[in-house]
Write a protein that holds these residues in place. Sequence first.
Motif, PDB file in Angstrom:
ATOM      1  N   TRP A  23       0.833  -1.201   0.000  1.00 53.57           N
ATOM      2  CA  TRP A  23       0.000   0.000   0.000  1.00 53.57           C
ATOM      3  C   TRP A  23       0.870   1.254   0.000  1.00 53.57           C
ATOM      4  O   TRP A  23       0.616   2.201  -0.754  1.00 53.57           O
ATOM      5  CB  TRP A  23      -0.932  -0.032   1.211  1.00 53.57           C
ATOM      6  N   GLY A  28      -0.263   4.683  -1.512  1.00 50.34           N
ATOM      7  CA  GLY A  28      -1.452   4.801  -0.679  1.00 50.34           C
ATOM      8  C   GLY A  28      -1.480   6.055   0.175  1.00 50.34           C
ATOM      9  O   GLY A  28      -2.526   6.681   0.334  1.00 50.34           O
ATOM     10  N   SER A  37      -7.227   6.377  -2.989  1.00 52.93           N
ATOM     11  CA  SER A  37      -7.241   5.211  -2.107  1.00 52.93           C
ATOM     12  C   SER A  37      -8.526   5.207  -1.292  1.00 52.93           C
ATOM     13  O   SER A  37      -8.961   6.225  -0.778  1.00 52.93           O
ATOM     14  CB  SER A  37      -6.034   5.230  -1.166  1.00 52.93           C
ATOM     15  N   PRO A 118      -6.258   2.696  -7.200  1.00 52.71           N
ATOM     16  CA  PRO A 118      -5.969   2.735  -5.762  1.00 52.71           C
ATOM     17  C   PRO A 118      -4.839   1.767  -5.414  1.00 52.71           C
ATOM     18  O   PRO A 118      -4.755   0.669  -5.974  1.00 52.71           O
ATOM     19  CB  PRO A 118      -7.285   2.304  -5.121  1.00 52.71           C
TER      20      PRO A 118
END
Length: 152
Positions: A23, A28, A37, A118
């Motif tokens: 992530w 992220g 995200s 994302p």
Amino acid sequence: MDIAALIAWVVTALGGFYMLGTWIQRGGIRQQQSGTSRLPAPVVFGHFALAAIGLVVWIIYVVADVSALAWTAFGLLLPVALLGFVMLARWIPVHRGHATTGTAPAAPTTGGTEGAVPAERHFPVPVVAAHGLFAVVTLVLVLLTALGIGGS
């Protein structure tokens, strides 16, 4: 049973570390500003922090065998599980390709810039599933140990 819970917790943590790293690597944190995200950074890092603190408490419990520590670890796992379910619920539509932006998946971006995809879209389904499964096993084993079922 306390060692089984420890092993399950460590396996769960490894999957969590992998997803957290993915992530972060996929942008992220930067995607928080653009809204790309679906996973809010406070939820992600709160889940991680509470789980890590709980794991430390559980390790101390395994060494010291103080019942209050087992209950403390279990108490820490409850909000961890809640935050995990929140993230799972927000990840499922992203995984299915129904991101709020409505854009089709793009190739991974280079140069550290985030695209329309994302960051959590890059989580492998087997890792998400294993993380969740081991998390449930951990929660049950910690509860059973705190209740004194199965010995310590």
